[in-house]
Design an enzyme around this catalytic site. Structure first.
Site, PDB file in Angstrom:
ATOM      1  CD  GLU A 166      -9.713   1.645   0.348  1.00  0.00           C
ATOM      2  OE1 GLU A 166      -9.122   2.856   1.278  1.00  0.00           O
ATOM      3  OE2 GLU A 166      -9.952   0.237   1.165  1.00  0.00           O
ATOM      4  CD  GLU A 349      -9.611  -3.146  -1.937  1.00  0.00           C
ATOM      5  OE1 GLU A 349      -8.553  -3.018  -1.057  1.00  0.00           O
ATOM      6  OE2 GLU A 349      -8.993  -2.360  -2.592  1.00  0.00           O
TER       7      GLU A 349
END
Ligand SMILES: N#[N+]C[C@@H]1[C@@H](O)[C@H](O)[C@@H](O)[C@@H]2O[C@H]12
Length: 438
Positions: A166, A349
């Site tokens: 991220e 995720e």
């Protein structure tokens, strides 16, 4: 009722964690401080002043945790390496730190669990921050040296690698909103940090091609379904624009070698500089994108906001993070990514924070079972729609340090009693065990 056998035979199910969120042992065996050690120890930065000093004590309990994974029947485990545990000063090797990850990988393989390794999950060595951190162009070369060392150290046994987790969070939460380490609040810095993160990614991919011939490497981005928060035509326009800032900004350069033009134009209009160096390195071909999907984001046109939009709350049921439960967004974004970038995908995720309560030694998190079932169904729908989806990692294996929220948010399928470090399988873990046999 969805079954494991509905998925392709080689589809893998796993769980994900990150070093700073679970390891603890923050000052043990030569580990150096990261920006998150300093940030979490700075008063007011995390809820209740919580830190990752002890976390889930995974550094000492990894064998027990791997037995829990094996007992559930997981195929794979995604974890991150603590850069400051390997290079406390950002350059020199701490052998005890290296030894830990060798032990961890060997124990996973001994238990037939496939390791997926994330090189960077936000815990930059503080020593490198003191040299400018993600604002210093040289950081990409420090990262390349770290990546090269880890590929050489683990690449004979680890064949699935993720360079960054991220980068949007590392850059825009770390350098613009200030919610994350290092806590800066400067949009120009965030744009520069994002660019250097992508440069570091590209350098690591080039190193990977030299060091691990039979492995796969990718980049994991947070992927948000951006939708208009009202029916105004201008809100549809800002939704499309915000999608460029959040999603395309970290995918386009990696595949097309350039930032989305609409977003560049808006930044430039505001007098901000958008770097364009090393786009050839940034776009070194990768093998997959990792997709961290949680929810959708609703935006509306708002001239009072410097970027012309503001966020609004939706009315769907929400998790403890206040995030809407929106499985359709997972399907939409998987199809969008497949059509735009034509790369294999892993859901690296997906999961939820729940109001998990320990009652008579059990946690009845039926809401999490329902959440996972609905998202599994959408993942399968995407596969049936032609998406080359290769795996699904639940966030998270166990409750852990949820960054600025400290230990107040529980995402695990395993409950952690932080007073005793006792692990307790929640009903969702028991459900998953049965699902994986179905
Ligand atoms: N918040 N939240 C949960 C989860 C966070 O714990 C992970 O470290 C990140 O990769 C991503 O933000 C998602």
């Amino acid at each position: 009722m969805i079954r494991r056998s509905d998925f392709p035979k080689d589809f893998i199910f796993g769980t994900a964690t990150a070093a700073y969120q679970i390891e603890g042992a923050a000052n043990e065996d030569g580990r150096g401080p990261s920006i998150w050690d300093v940030f979490s120890h700075t008063p007011g930065k995390t809820l209740n002043g919580d830190t990752g000093d002890v976390a889930c004590d995974h550094y000492h309990r990894y064998k027990e945790d791997i037995q829990l994974m094996k007992g559930i029947g997981l195929d794979a485990y995604r974890f991150s390496i603590s850069w400051p545990r390997i290079m406390p000063d950002g350059k020199n090797i701490n052998q005890k730190g290296v030894d830990f990850y060798n032990r961890l990988v060997d124990e996973l393989l001994k238990n037939d669990i496939i390791p997926f390794v994330t090189l960077y999950h936000w815990d930059l060595p503080y020593a490198l921050y003191e040299k400018g951190g993600w604002l210093n162009p040289d950081i990409a070369l420090y990262f390349r040296a770290y990546a090269t060392f880890m590929f050489n150290e683990l690449g004979d046994r680890v064949k699935h690698w993720i360079t960054l987790n991220e980068p949007w969070c590392s850059s825009f939460l770390g350098y613009y909103t200030g919610e994350h380490a290092p806590g800066h609040q400067n949009l120009q810095e965030a744009i520069i940090a994002a660019h250097n993160l992508l440069r570091a990614h590209g350098h690591a991919v080039q190193a990977f091609r030299e060091e691990v011939k039979d492995g796969k490497v990718g980049l994991t981005n947070v992927v948000m379904k951006i939708e208009p928060g009202d029916a105004k035509p201008e809100s549809f326009l800002v939704a499309s624009l915000v999608d460029k800032f959040v999603n395309a900004w970290f995918h386009d350069p990696v595949v097309f070698g350039k930032y989305p033009e609409e977003a560049v134009a808006l930044y430039t209009e505001k007098g901000l500089q958008v770097p364009d160096s090393d786009m050839n390195i940034i776009s070194t071909p990768i093998d997959f994108f990792g997709v961290n999907y949680y929810t959708r984001t609703l935006v509306v046109f708002d001239m009072n906001n410097p970027l012309g939009f503001s966020y609004v709350q939706g009315d769907l049921p929400k998790t403890e993070m206040g995030w809407e439960i929106y499985p359709q967004g997972l399907f939409d974004m998987l199809v969008y990514l497949k059509e735009r970038y034509k790369l294999p995908l892993y859901i690296t995720e997906n999961g939820m924070a729940g109001p998990d309560k320990l009652e008579n030694g059990r946690v009845h998190d039926n809401y999490r079972i329902e959440y996972l079932e609905k998202h599994f169904e959408k993942a399968l729908e995407a596969i049936n729609a032609g998406v080359d989806l290769k795996g699904y990692f639940i966030w998270s294996l166990m409750d852990n340090f949820e960054w600025a929220y400290g230990y107040s948010k529980r995402f695990g399928i395993i409950y952690v009693d932080y007073n005793t470090q006792k692990r307790i399988l929640k009903d969702s873990a028991l459900w998953l065990k049965e699902f994986l046999k179905s």
